[in-house]
Design a protein around this motif. Structure first.
Motif, PDB file in Angstrom:
ATOM      1  N   UNK A  36       0.722  -1.226   0.097  1.00  0.00           N
ATOM      2  CA  UNK A  36       0.047  -0.228   0.054  1.00  0.00           C
ATOM      3  C   UNK A  36       0.786   1.308  -0.026  1.00  0.00           C
ATOM      4  N   UNK A  37       2.103   1.118  -0.259  1.00  0.00           N
ATOM      5  CA  UNK A  37       3.133   2.200   0.079  1.00  0.00           C
ATOM      6  C   UNK A  37       2.716   3.311  -1.199  1.00  0.00           C
ATOM      7  N   UNK A  38       2.140   2.950  -2.486  1.00  0.00           N
ATOM      8  CA  UNK A  38       1.865   3.695  -3.353  1.00  0.00           C
ATOM      9  C   UNK A  38       0.452   4.562  -3.388  1.00  0.00           C
ATOM     10  N   UNK A  39      -0.244   4.014  -2.403  1.00  0.00           N
ATOM     11  CA  UNK A  39      -1.566   4.787  -2.203  1.00  0.00           C
ATOM     12  C   UNK A  39      -1.599   5.996  -1.791  1.00  0.00           C
ATOM     13  N   UNK A  40      -2.222   6.906  -2.364  1.00  0.00           N
ATOM     14  CA  UNK A  40      -2.263   8.527  -2.105  1.00  0.00           C
ATOM     15  C   UNK A  40      -0.915   9.169  -2.382  1.00  0.00           C
ATOM     16  N   UNK A  41       0.045   8.715  -3.367  1.00  0.00           N
ATOM     17  CA  UNK A  41       1.113   9.484  -4.022  1.00  0.00           C
ATOM     18  C   UNK A  41       0.713   9.994  -5.223  1.00  0.00           C
ATOM     19  N   UNK A  42       1.188  11.391  -5.163  1.00  0.00           N
ATOM     20  CA  UNK A  42       0.861  12.014  -6.354  1.00  0.00           C
ATOM     21  C   UNK A  42       1.820  11.943  -7.557  1.00  0.00           C
ATOM     22  N   UNK A  43       1.330  12.295  -8.613  1.00  0.00           N
ATOM     23  CA  UNK A  43       2.076  12.696  -9.856  1.00  0.00           C
ATOM     24  C   UNK A  43       2.722  14.035  -9.749  1.00  0.00           C
ATOM     25  N   UNK A  44       4.068  13.887  -9.338  1.00  0.00           N
ATOM     26  CA  UNK A  44       4.561  15.165  -8.910  1.00  0.00           C
ATOM     27  C   UNK A  44       5.437  15.860 -10.126  1.00  0.00           C
ATOM     28  N   UNK A  45       5.678  15.385 -11.116  1.00  0.00           N
ATOM     29  CA  UNK A  45       6.515  15.867 -12.269  1.00  0.00           C
ATOM     30  C   UNK A  45       5.843  15.423 -13.440  1.00  0.00           C
ATOM     31  N   UNK A  46       5.335  16.307 -14.085  1.00  0.00           N
ATOM     32  CA  UNK A  46       4.640  15.909 -15.417  1.00  0.00           C
ATOM     33  C   UNK A  46       4.762  16.946 -16.560  1.00  0.00           C
ATOM     34  N   UNK A  47       5.499  16.486 -17.698  1.00  0.00           N
ATOM     35  CA  UNK A  47       5.922  17.522 -18.629  1.00  0.00           C
ATOM     36  C   UNK A  47       5.304  17.046 -19.907  1.00  0.00           C
ATOM     37  N   UNK A  48       4.640  18.030 -20.566  1.00  0.00           N
ATOM     38  CA  UNK A  48       3.839  17.788 -21.854  1.00  0.00           C
ATOM     39  C   UNK A  48       4.576  17.335 -22.906  1.00  0.00           C
ATOM     40  N   UNK A  49       4.116  16.280 -23.696  1.00  0.00           N
ATOM     41  CA  UNK A  49       4.799  15.920 -24.612  1.00  0.00           C
ATOM     42  C   UNK A  49       6.173  14.771 -24.178  1.00  0.00           C
ATOM     43  N   UNK A  50       6.268  14.601 -22.980  1.00  0.00           N
ATOM     44  CA  UNK A  50       7.421  13.650 -22.584  1.00  0.00           C
ATOM     45  C   UNK A  50       6.910  12.580 -21.389  1.00  0.00           C
ATOM     46  N   UNK A 101       5.138  11.647 -17.370  1.00  0.00           N
ATOM     47  CA  UNK A 101       4.443  11.882 -16.041  1.00  0.00           C
ATOM     48  C   UNK A 101       5.051  11.059 -15.164  1.00  0.00           C
ATOM     49  N   UNK A 102       5.598  11.495 -13.996  1.00  0.00           N
ATOM     50  CA  UNK A 102       6.465  10.886 -12.809  1.00  0.00           C
ATOM     51  C   UNK A 102       5.487  10.809 -11.472  1.00  0.00           C
ATOM     52  N   UNK A 103       5.715   9.716 -10.968  1.00  0.00           N
ATOM     53  CA  UNK A 103       5.233   9.376  -9.570  1.00  0.00           C
ATOM     54  C   UNK A 103       5.904   8.416  -8.783  1.00  0.00           C
ATOM     55  N   UNK A 104       5.483   8.039  -7.637  1.00  0.00           N
ATOM     56  CA  UNK A 104       5.929   6.929  -6.897  1.00  0.00           C
ATOM     57  C   UNK A 104       7.017   7.333  -5.767  1.00  0.00           C
ATOM     58  N   UNK A 105       7.108   8.554  -5.498  1.00  0.00           N
ATOM     59  CA  UNK A 105       8.005   9.161  -4.405  1.00  0.00           C
ATOM     60  C   UNK A 105       7.242   8.740  -2.964  1.00  0.00           C
ATOM     61  N   UNK A 106       7.394   7.684  -2.504  1.00  0.00           N
ATOM     62  CA  UNK A 106       6.744   7.159  -1.292  1.00  0.00           C
ATOM     63  C   UNK A 106       7.112   7.533   0.030  1.00  0.00           C
ATOM     64  N   UNK A 107       8.193   8.608   0.103  1.00  0.00           N
ATOM     65  CA  UNK A 107       8.823   9.155   1.298  1.00  0.00           C
ATOM     66  C   UNK A 107       7.855  10.709   1.322  1.00  0.00           C
ATOM     67  N   UNK A 108       8.178  11.433   0.112  1.00  0.00           N
ATOM     68  CA  UNK A 108       7.588  12.751   0.106  1.00  0.00           C
ATOM     69  C   UNK A 108       6.523  12.988  -0.720  1.00  0.00           C
ATOM     70  N   UNK A 121       4.806  19.590  -1.283  1.00  0.00           N
ATOM     71  CA  UNK A 121       5.119  19.210  -2.785  1.00  0.00           C
ATOM     72  C   UNK A 121       6.370  19.723  -3.122  1.00  0.00           C
ATOM     73  N   UNK A 122       7.245  20.648  -2.569  1.00  0.00           N
ATOM     74  CA  UNK A 122       8.393  21.185  -2.807  1.00  0.00           C
ATOM     75  C   UNK A 122       9.575  20.023  -2.414  1.00  0.00           C
ATOM     76  N   UNK A 123       9.221  18.977  -1.619  1.00  0.00           N
ATOM     77  CA  UNK A 123      10.000  17.632  -1.478  1.00  0.00           C
ATOM     78  C   UNK A 123       9.809  16.537  -2.299  1.00  0.00           C
TER      79      UNK A 123
END
Length: 182
Positions: free
Chosen positions: A56-70, A72-79, A86-88
């Motif tokens: 359940x570590x990925x539950x509630x984790x955001x897409x924090x870095x999303x670049x148009x045409x490139x 979508x990054x997620x999975x930072x289970x720490x921050x 969101x700065x972290x």
């Protein structure tokens, strides 16, 4: 007979290989993304992702870095948890050890899932990204762990970043629930 018995014992002794993960997304994008994981290409990375998903570590984790045409990054289970600083987001990982790179001859095409890492090729941990479009400059540089088999419309709807380096400003989309599939 002995070969088939030996093969059966080897299969029984090892962990059951996961076929993939389902990601329930909420935010600007709503729906489910189904990902087929490549156990034969990146077994260590797939084991890490499925273990984190199963806990359940990925539950509630955001897409924090999303670049148009490139991508979508997620999975930072720490921050990267919803409601966190969101700065972290994007600077953390899990309590598990970093992974040795498992490069392949597969290409970073639309829908491919790769592992995020620092400058050190052996630093992937929990973060991953989904490609919006081909990125041949990543080929052989990052570990490919799978591909989206359903839900690219959901991926395409993920809120794009407007901040520095694709940082999502305001309310990011979130992986509400991530489950392992057979």
């Amino acid at each position: 007979m002995y070969k088939s018995l030996a093969a059966a014992l080897v299969l029984a002794a090892g962990p059951v290989a996961a076929a993939g993960i389902n990601i329930e997304v909420e935010g600007e994008a709503n729906g489910t993304i189904q990902i087929d994981l490549f156990e034969d290409v990146a077994p260590g990375h797939v084991e890490q992702i499925t273990a984190l998903a199963a806990e359940g570590s990925y539950d509630g984790i955001v897409f924090h870095r999303v670049i148009e045409g490139f991508m979508a990054q997620t999975g930072d289970v720490q921050f990267g948890f919803l409601g966190g600083d969101m700065r972290m987001a994007g600077r953390g990982g899990s309590d598990r050890p970093d992974l040795k790179a498992e490069f392949s001859d597969l290409n970073f095409d639309r829908g491919v899932v790769g592992m995020a890492r620092s400058q050190n090729p052996n630093s992937a941990n929990s973060q991953f990204f989904i490609m919006f479009a081909p990125a041949p400059h990543l080929n052989g540089q990052y570990t490919i762990v799978g591909e989206v088999t359903e839900g690219m419309d959901v991926v395409d709807a993920i809120k794009r970043g407007a901040g520095r380096n694709g940082e999502v400003v305001g309310a990011p989309d979130v992986m509400k629930k991530v489950t392992v599939t057979e």
